[in-house]
Structure formats: C-alpha cells, structure tokens
Design an enzyme around this catalytic site. Sequence first.
Site, short mmCIF file in Angstrom:
data_model
loop_
_atom_site.label_atom_id
_atom_site.label_comp_id
_atom_site.label_asym_id
_atom_site.label_seq_id
_atom_site.Cartn_x
_atom_site.Cartn_y
_atom_site.Cartn_z
N LYS A 1 -1.30 -7.55 -9.17
CA LYS A 1 -2.26 -7.58 -8.05
C LYS A 1 -1.88 -6.41 -7.13
O LYS A 1 -1.01 -6.53 -6.29
CB LYS A 1 -2.13 -8.92 -7.30
CG LYS A 1 -3.38 -9.40 -6.59
CD LYS A 1 -3.90 -8.50 -5.49
CE LYS A 1 -3.08 -8.53 -4.21
NZ LYS A 1 -3.54 -7.50 -3.24
N GLU A 22 9.20 -3.95 12.93
CA GLU A 22 9.07 -2.79 12.02
C GLU A 22 7.79 -2.06 12.42
O GLU A 22 6.69 -2.62 12.28
CB GLU A 22 8.98 -3.28 10.58
CG GLU A 22 8.87 -2.14 9.58
CD GLU A 22 8.66 -2.62 8.14
OE1 GLU A 22 7.93 -3.62 7.94
OE2 GLU A 22 9.20 -1.99 7.22
N SER A 56 5.33 -6.91 3.29
CA SER A 56 5.86 -7.24 4.61
C SER A 56 6.67 -8.53 4.57
O SER A 56 6.54 -9.36 3.67
CB SER A 56 4.70 -7.39 5.60
OG SER A 56 3.89 -8.48 5.18
N PHE A 90 0.81 -1.22 0.00
CA PHE A 90 0.00 0.00 0.00
C PHE A 90 0.84 1.27 0.00
O PHE A 90 0.34 2.34 -0.33
CB PHE A 90 -0.94 0.01 1.23
CG PHE A 90 -0.25 0.45 2.50
CD1 PHE A 90 -0.08 1.80 2.79
CD2 PHE A 90 0.26 -0.49 3.40
CE1 PHE A 90 0.58 2.20 3.95
CE2 PHE A 90 0.92 -0.09 4.55
CZ PHE A 90 1.08 1.25 4.82
N GLU A 93 -4.97 -3.92 -2.03
CA GLU A 93 -6.42 -3.74 -1.96
C GLU A 93 -6.76 -2.50 -1.12
O GLU A 93 -7.91 -2.05 -1.11
CB GLU A 93 -7.10 -4.99 -1.38
CG GLU A 93 -6.84 -5.27 0.09
CD GLU A 93 -5.46 -5.90 0.36
OE1 GLU A 93 -4.57 -5.83 -0.50
OE2 GLU A 93 -5.29 -6.45 1.47
N CYS A 149 9.56 1.80 3.35
CA CYS A 149 10.43 0.67 3.72
C CYS A 149 11.85 1.15 3.94
O CYS A 149 12.66 0.46 4.53
CB CYS A 149 10.40 -0.40 2.63
SG CYS A 149 11.17 0.16 1.12
P1 NAD Z 1 1.54 -6.62 3.08
O1 NAD Z 1 2.57 -7.68 3.11
O2 NAD Z 1 0.48 -6.62 4.09
O3 NAD Z 1 0.80 -6.61 1.65
C1 NAD Z 1 1.53 -6.70 0.46
C2 NAD Z 1 0.68 -7.43 -0.58
O4 NAD Z 1 0.45 -8.77 -0.12
C3 NAD Z 1 -0.67 -6.80 -0.81
O5 NAD Z 1 -0.95 -6.79 -2.19
C4 NAD Z 1 -1.63 -7.70 -0.03
O6 NAD Z 1 -2.90 -7.80 -0.62
C5 NAD Z 1 -0.95 -9.05 -0.08
N1 NAD Z 1 -1.23 -9.86 1.13
C6 NAD Z 1 -1.56 -9.40 2.37
N2 NAD Z 1 -1.70 -10.43 3.22
C7 NAD Z 1 -1.47 -11.56 2.51
C8 NAD Z 1 -1.45 -12.94 2.85
N3 NAD Z 1 -1.71 -13.36 4.08
N4 NAD Z 1 -1.14 -13.82 1.88
C9 NAD Z 1 -0.86 -13.41 0.63
N5 NAD Z 1 -0.87 -12.10 0.26
C10 NAD Z 1 -1.17 -11.19 1.19
O7 NAD Z 1 2.36 -5.23 3.08
P2 NAD Z 1 1.78 -3.76 3.18
O8 NAD Z 1 1.30 -3.53 4.57
O9 NAD Z 1 0.88 -3.47 2.06
O10 NAD Z 1 3.13 -2.90 2.95
C11 NAD Z 1 4.01 -2.53 3.98
C12 NAD Z 1 5.19 -3.47 4.03
O11 NAD Z 1 5.86 -3.49 2.77
C13 NAD Z 1 6.25 -3.02 5.04
O12 NAD Z 1 6.74 -4.15 5.71
C14 NAD Z 1 7.34 -2.41 4.17
O13 NAD Z 1 8.63 -2.42 4.74
C15 NAD Z 1 7.27 -3.30 2.98
N6 NAD Z 1 7.86 -2.67 1.81
C16 NAD Z 1 9.06 -3.13 1.39
C17 NAD Z 1 9.69 -2.54 0.31
C18 NAD Z 1 11.04 -3.02 -0.16
O14 NAD Z 1 11.41 -2.68 -1.28
N7 NAD Z 1 11.77 -3.81 0.61
C19 NAD Z 1 9.08 -1.47 -0.34
C20 NAD Z 1 7.82 -1.02 0.12
C21 NAD Z 1 7.22 -1.64 1.19
#
Ligand code: NAD
Length: 509
Positions: A185, A393, A238, A161, A188, A293
């Site tokens: 994808k 985090e 994440s 997000f 959401e 991140c």
């Molecule tokens: P998230 O992991 O909750 O969601 C990421 C994606 O995974 C979304 O599209 C979501 O729909 C999907 N998802 C969520 N739960 C799931 C599950 N149980 N099984 C399968 N798919 C699932 O992450 P977020 O909260 O949207 O983003 C924040 C996180 O992203 C932070 O940890 C941040 O550090 C990380 N991030 C990392 C980078 C990098 O380049 N290392 C860059 C941006 C964000």
Amino acid sequence: MNATVATLAEQSVQTVKLLISGELTESTTTEWRDVVNPATQQVLARVPFATTAEVDEAIRSAHAAFATWKNTPIGTRVRIMLKYQALVREHMPRIAKILTAEQGKTLPDAEGDVFRGLEVLEHACSVGTLQLGEFAENVAGSVDTYTLRQPIGVCAGITPFNFPAMIPLWMFPMAIVCGNTFVLKPSEQDPLSTMALVELALEAGVPKGVLNVVHGGKDVVDALCTHELVRAVSFVGSTAVGTHVYRLGSEHGKRVQSMMGAKNHAIVLPDANREQTLNALAGAGFGAAGQRCMATSVAVFVGASQQWLPELVEKARTLKVNAGHEPKTDIGPVISRAAKQRVLGLIGAGVKEGATLLLDGRNVEVPGYEDGNFIGPTIFSDVTTEMEIYKTEIFGPVLLVMTVPTLDEAIALVNRNPFGNGVGIFTQSGAAARKFQSEIDVGQVGINIPIPVPVPYFSFTGSRGSKLGDLGPYGKQVVQFYTQTKTVTARWFDDAAVSDGVNTTISLR
Ligand code: NAD
C-alpha cells in the site's frame, strides 16, 4: 484524506492502477485523490482509494500464490531478483524524473532515493546464504537438531511519501525473495514512482499474485492490519499512524514492525573540522526540504563551537530553493499545501514561544513557480526542550540550534528526547566519539557522518520512540522478520541396534 468523487472531466487524467493477481486493473471505487506536482500544483494522476472487496481480492490473490511460490527454489527466486536489480538500475533516471515530479525532491536526490532501494535489491540476491538454517549433530544418542527458516505467508507493506522508491524496495523484494507473497500500500500522495518500480518487478518475472498493490488511506491500511490471511505488516511513516498500525496488527495476531518519526540531534564538539561539520549540518538539515526521517533537526553546539553559528546561517542562506528538476537546486518544495501550512504554523509557534529566528524561510520567492509549496531554510536558536518546535517532528527545512557546556550534557539532552532514530557527533577526538557511541541511547549513530543510514548488509536500527517491533526493515534482521524458525529434532534408527524398550521419563542426556 482529500478524496473526492471523480467527475468525467477529471477522469481524462491518467489513473493509477491496482495490481491484483498479476493484472494492472482500474479500481471500481468512487473515491479518488489527485497526485499533484508540489512545485507547480499540476495534477499528474488520480489515485483510487480501493474498495474493501478489492483489498480482500488482493490478499486472496497473494494467499493463493503463496502455495506455489513458497516451494519455488531459492535459485529461481534469486534469478528474478538479479534481473530486477538490473532493470531498476537501467531505469533509474526515468524513475527519478517521475519521483521528482510527484514528490518534489531534486533530481540527484531522487536518483539517490532509487539507488538506496537498489542496494537492498542487490542484497536480496544473497538470500541463499541469508536464509540458512542451523544444524547441531548428535545432541543425544543418534539425535540431530536443525532449524528451517520458512516463509510466513502473505505480508503487507505500508509506505510513506518521503521515499517512494527506497522504502517500498526495503519491503517487498526481501519479503518475496524469502518465499512470501506481498500486498503493498504505497503513499497516496506519490504512488507513481512506486508503480514504475512495481511494473519493472513484473517485467523481471515476479509471478502472478506474488506481488499485489492496493491504494488508499486509513480504511485500506486497517483492512490489511486485520485481515485473517495477512501474517505480517511492515509500516514506515509517522509515529501516530505507526503506533495505530502496530497495535491493530498485533491485536489481530500479526507480526508487525513500525519505523516511525524522529528528532535527530547532531552534537558539535569544538575540536571538530569546522568546514566539514557546517557543510554536513546544512546538507542534513535542509536536504530534501527536511523531509527525511534521518534529517538533522537539532544541532547541539558544545562550548566554544557555538561561535560557528553565524557561519552556519550564512551557508544555509546560500542554498538554492527551486523546483526539483531545475539544475543546481538544493531545496525543493514540501509535499503538499497542507504540509507547508503545518510547517509555517510550527515556525510561527517557535517565534511566539521565544526562540530566536536567525534565518526565516517563510516568505521565500521562487520565480516561475509561485504556486509551489516552497519554504526556505529556517534556523532557530535559543530553543528549549519545552518548546513545541523541539517536541514535534517538523518535517520541513527547519534546523533548531541549542548550546550546552559539555559533552555529558549533550548526551543527557539527547537521551531525554523520546525519539531514537539517528544521532551524529562531530569531533576529531576518538575518545569522545567512543564515549558517545557507548552512552547515547539512539539506534543509529554517525561519527562525522550526519545521516548514518546503514547499508543493507546491516539493518536500519532506529530505536525507542522511532520504532515499534524488534526487527529492522532490511538487512539480516528483516530475513528474520519475513521468516519463521522451525526446529526439527530427528532420530534415525539403526535397524541393527537393540531397542531400549519403553521409556516414560524425560531423557537425562
Ligand atoms: P503517514 O504516517 O502520514 O503515512 C504513512 C502511511 O500511512 C501512508 O501510506 C498513509 O496512507 C497511511 N496512513 C495515513 N494516515 C493513516 C491513518 N490515519 N490510518 C492508517 N493509515 C494511515 O506518514 P507520511 O507523512 O507519509 O511520512 C512521513 C513520516 O514518516 C515522518 O514522520 C517520518 O519521520 C516517517 N518516516 C520514518 C522512517 C523510518 O524509517 N523511521 C522513514 C521514512 C519516513
């Protein structure tokens, strides 16, 4: 996942469409979720959780398009990207507004989100030289060896997000310009700015089926990671989900890259430029409400630099918390009520564990936006490595402060932390900076730069606990990720040459 069955009244809100086979279509699902403005709680749209059949259809559409797209000349693909980058540049202010409304970050920061994605698009226009193979002449008598960098097929991208413009643009432009087709994808929680970018890709001439979009949560992600026709998965999000995606996709024979969570330290030496350093810490710690991140989440003051701490607190106190579209806002809301509760819970845990709360943003008031998910800048000192606030985090506007006597101890502290996304050092000593860049075990190092995200001529190179897979999400590395190397060894006979006869041994030359 907070998905609900839509009532008829709720359906009057705009619905987010799927993109399958070049058509923006309404999902037939019964499972929908609200897209909510985090500053006001206004419902902006409803996003579907696509059905299994819809995900399958999107993947099959990408698979069908691959047959012709992979043979489309490089020049044709590049010309689409050239048009696309011009369209994104033209529509940047409009997309930034959508992004601020659904994500919360300030308008200038939202433009930055689009712009950093635009830079990847610009780089995608160089694919003609990025995708070159290699050639060695005469490796044996009349034998030449050369490599082809060929696209791999249907690739999938799953995005978080916090950068709904930049991160999708890390993925599908590079994948498709290399000759692959794609199923995206988006998050959401804020799919609207991503969809605005997708619509511009269609306008730029991306052919039917080359780019597809499905929405949803775990079920959709799992379907992408296991489908027989998907060849590669790029994930950003994440650590927990990224690890799941990496394992599941790998088990099903996909090439997977997961860019994941972080805990980024900034080391402050006493010889650093005080004003510049404190500005950088406040900006990188609290910008985007700490939801980057690469945000600075731990400031490590070495020796006498700890005397600057009161000044850092004063700087943070002056930052303006408000809705992202209001002028002069420094810190917008966090993405959701659940995210706010999570961050507040972690701040409470820090207090309980004995860290000193130097600045408490828990009860911040934002007139006119009383319902917003706001948290003010928060600073803890006396933090130890055993505390929950250090191990987790936080992903909110919370900066931890630690003190150590020497640079060596600062390096050891960072290297003991499992994450490896980003790190910074603030100093005027070239020797200290050089020692630091050599000994620190983190993939992206800033020297007097708080958020060292490389431009797309390089790659995003987070490491250790922040990354699974070998190759980064953009730059030269992603061209390797989205292509496979085929090696050709060729011999052309000269009809006039005399045959050597049958040879049953491995050639010795
Ligand atoms: P998230 O992991 O909750 O969601 C990421 C994606 O995974 C979304 O599209 C979501 O729909 C999907 N998802 C969520 N739960 C799931 C599950 N149980 N099984 C399968 N798919 C699932 O992450 P977020 O909260 O949207 O983003 C924040 C996180 O992203 C932070 O940890 C941040 O550090 C990380 N991030 C990392 C980078 C990098 O380049 N290392 C860059 C941006 C964000």
